[in-house]
Each structure stands twice: as structure tokens, then as C-alpha cells.
Write an enzyme that holds these catalytic residues in place. Structure first.
Site, mmCIF file in Angstrom:
data_model
loop_
_atom_site.group_PDB
_atom_site.id
_atom_site.type_symbol
_atom_site.label_atom_id
_atom_site.label_comp_id
_atom_site.label_asym_id
_atom_site.label_seq_id
_atom_site.Cartn_x
_atom_site.Cartn_y
_atom_site.Cartn_z
ATOM 1 N N SER A 182 0.831 -1.202 0.000
ATOM 2 C CA SER A 182 0.000 0.000 0.000
ATOM 3 C C SER A 182 0.871 1.261 0.000
ATOM 4 C CB SER A 182 -0.951 -0.041 1.202
ATOM 5 O OG SER A 182 -1.959 0.937 1.102
ATOM 6 N N ASP A 203 -9.150 -6.751 -2.900
ATOM 7 C CA ASP A 203 -8.703 -5.497 -2.301
ATOM 8 C C ASP A 203 -9.896 -4.549 -2.176
ATOM 9 O OD1 ASP A 203 -7.491 -3.074 -1.602
ATOM 10 O OD2 ASP A 203 -5.666 -3.578 -2.698
ATOM 11 N N HIS A 222 -6.400 -6.506 1.166
ATOM 12 C CA HIS A 222 -5.445 -5.421 0.929
ATOM 13 C C HIS A 222 -4.110 -5.626 1.641
ATOM 14 C CE1 HIS A 222 -4.131 -1.413 -0.103
ATOM 15 N NE2 HIS A 222 -3.967 -1.087 1.171
#
Length: 303
Positions: A117, A245, A275
């Protein structure tokens, strides 16, 4: 009469003995702050966590990689365990600057980098600075133009967490250790909540409730600058996209990575994960990182 009394006494003694032999259920405790995770020996490997998380999310993956790599997973500035982040606006360059300082302190001129991320976005910036031997991007953020609708949706999504976080702070330990709240907290982070340990979930919640630079980073990433064209990256890249996700869905947020990364880059969809896949599939993520690290040396090793 005596026999009856002895029998009652024996039953009472047996009950007390049984009670004493069963250990009391330990009370849930708050996770301990972790400034950085540093384990193993071998090739230098930097692991970067996501926005509002902490190095705890890498613990299981790092343990699996530590037999082959010297793993360093620091807390970002302004995050739980990290150094304070100065100013009302903190951008990717500021976060990368501090990570570079830490690499210099370790004596790592270059290293392998894996980021999830926000960590993936910072990893790209470090690669542009010549610090990456290889780069593994795991559900990376930053795949949008500035300004754009995708960017606006992302900012609003995180801003909507502000009242939730304030409530969580008031609830304290109850919010961190309550099974129902833990399940709710895992919805955006994982596909299979049952695969994530209560300890890892508690650490993720604690990190989210203790991210003082949350608003500063949202402002900094909103103001830009946006990522340069990804086709200019010279570092060997492996892109890992999470199938489920829910934070930055692939359909809207992975387009730039899929389109702009060099043809030589691996593009892999990791099935059945959310995620932050390290929480629910540490073995698979460790293997995918290790494959990329050692493929760059033209030899294979098993994890």
C-alpha cells in the site's frame, strides 16, 4: 455418617484440585509498540508497511524470510512506533527521506524492497533514488493522477475513519480486543478474517488508533506531486495485486501500475486475499518476495 462426611470432603478436594489444574484464561493485553523489526542475516531486505499500520503486520512474513535475508521493517514517521512527522502536510518524499536516513544508519547503500500500500508507493520513490536492488509492490497505493476522481475517493475514504477512530480511542482496550470489533476491522484488510490471528488484528487496530500524522499524510498525498511515469523505473519489479482489495480495488487503482510498469515486470494476482495479504497469507507473500529477490541473482533458493 463418617463415611458420608469423608466422601463429601473428598469430592470437595477433588473439585479444588481440578480447578487448580485448569489455568486461568489470560486477559487480553495491548500490543507493544514496535519502532522497527530487524531479524535474520543475508541479503538486505527492507519491508514497508501500509498507511496507519505498523511493522507488526510484517512479523510472520519476516520470520519466514529471516533465514535467507537480513530483514528490516521500520515504522513510518508519524505512525505508531515511528518518529514524529513535522508539519501539517507530509508527502511521500518526506517519508522516503526518513527511510533513507535509516538505511544509511544501517550501512545499506542498496537493498531489496517490498512495500504494501503506502509502503509500495514509498518503495517506488526509493527505487527512483537508486536504493533498490529489486522492488516488490504489494497492493501499492499512488496509482492515480493528481487531481482525479480516484484520488478524491481515496482521501474521502480515509477521512471517513476520523470519527470511528475517535470512538475507538474512547473505548480503549475494549475496541482493541473485542472479537466483534476485530472482525469488523479486518473487513477492509483481509478476505479471510479467520486466517488472521487475534494478536495481529489487535496490533492493526492499535496502530490505526495511534497514527498522529493521519491527517497530515492525507493532505500531503492529496497535494502531490503524483508519481512520475512508472515506465522509467530501472529496478526489477514484481507487482502483487490482491484479488479482494477493498481499500484500493484493482479495477480503479491498479491501472497505472499495470499499464506503465516495464514489460519485464511481473504482474501477479494473489488469489483469496485482501489489501494486507501478509496478515492472512504470510507463507505465500514470503515466497513471492523471496522468488523475486533470488531471481535477480540468477539462482533459485527455497523458502
Amino acid at each position: 455418617m463418617t463415611m458420608s462426611s469423608d466422601t463429601s470432603k473428598s469430592k470437595a478436594d477433588a473439585k479444588r484440585a481440578t480447578s487448580a489444574s485448569v489455568p486461568a484464561k489470560p486477559e487480553p493485553t495491548r500490543p507493544q509498540v514496535l519502532k522497527a523489526l530487524h531479524v535474520g542475516s543475508g541479503d538486505p531486505l527492507l519491508l514497508l508497511h501500509g498507511f496507519m499500520l505498523s511493522p507488526h503486520c510484517w512479523e510472520q512474513t519476516a520470520a519466514r524470510l529471516s533465514s535467507q535475508c537480513e530483514v528490516f521493517a521500520p515504522a513510518f514517521a508519524g505512525h505508531w512506533g515511528g518518529e514524529p512527522a513535522d508539519g501539517w502536510s507530509v508527502d511521500i518524499h518526506a517519508l522516503a527521506d526518513r527511510i533513507e536516513d535509516q538505511l544509511d544508519e544501517l550501512g545499506w547503500r542498496t537493498c531489496h524492497i517490498a512495500g504494501n500500500s503506502l509502503g509500495g508507493w514509498v518503495g517506488v520513490e526509493l527505487a527512483r533514488r537508486g536504493r533498490a536492488r529489486t522492488l516488490t509492490l504489494i497492493a501499492p497505493a499512488g496509482g492515480w493522477h493528481i487531481p482525479s476522481l480516484a484520488q478524491l475517493r481515496t482521501c474521502l475514504k480515509f477521512l471517513s475513519l476520523v470519527p470511528v477512530i475517535q470512538i475507538g480511542k474512547r473505548l480503549g482496550g475494549f475496541a482493541i480486543n473485542n472479537p466483534v470489533i476485530q472482525r469488523l476491522a479486518l473487513l477492509p484488510l483481509s478476505k479471510n478474517a479467520a486466517a488472521v490471528s487475534r494478536r495481529d488484528t489487535a496490533a492493526a487496530i492499535t496502530a490505526t488508533l495511534n497514527c498522529p500524522a493521519m491527517l497530515s499524510i492525507i493532505v500531503g498525498t492529496a497535494r502531490g506531486p503524483e508519481q512520475e511515469d512508472l515506465s522509467t523505473l530501472q529496478t526489477p519489479v514484481r507487482l502483487l495485486l490482491s484479488e479482494y482489495d477493498r481499500v484500493i480495488p484493482n479495477r480503479a487503482y491498479a491501472r497505472r501500475y499495470l499499464k506503465e510498469l516495464p514489460d519485464s515486470a511481473d504482474r501477479i494476482v494473489v488469489h483469496g486475499v485482501g489489501h494486507v495479504p501478509m496478515l492472512e497469507a504470510p507463507d505465500r507473500i514470503a515466497t513471492l518476495i523471496a522468488e523475486h529477490v533470488y531471481a535477480s541473482r540468477n539462482r533459485l533458493r527455497a523458502v
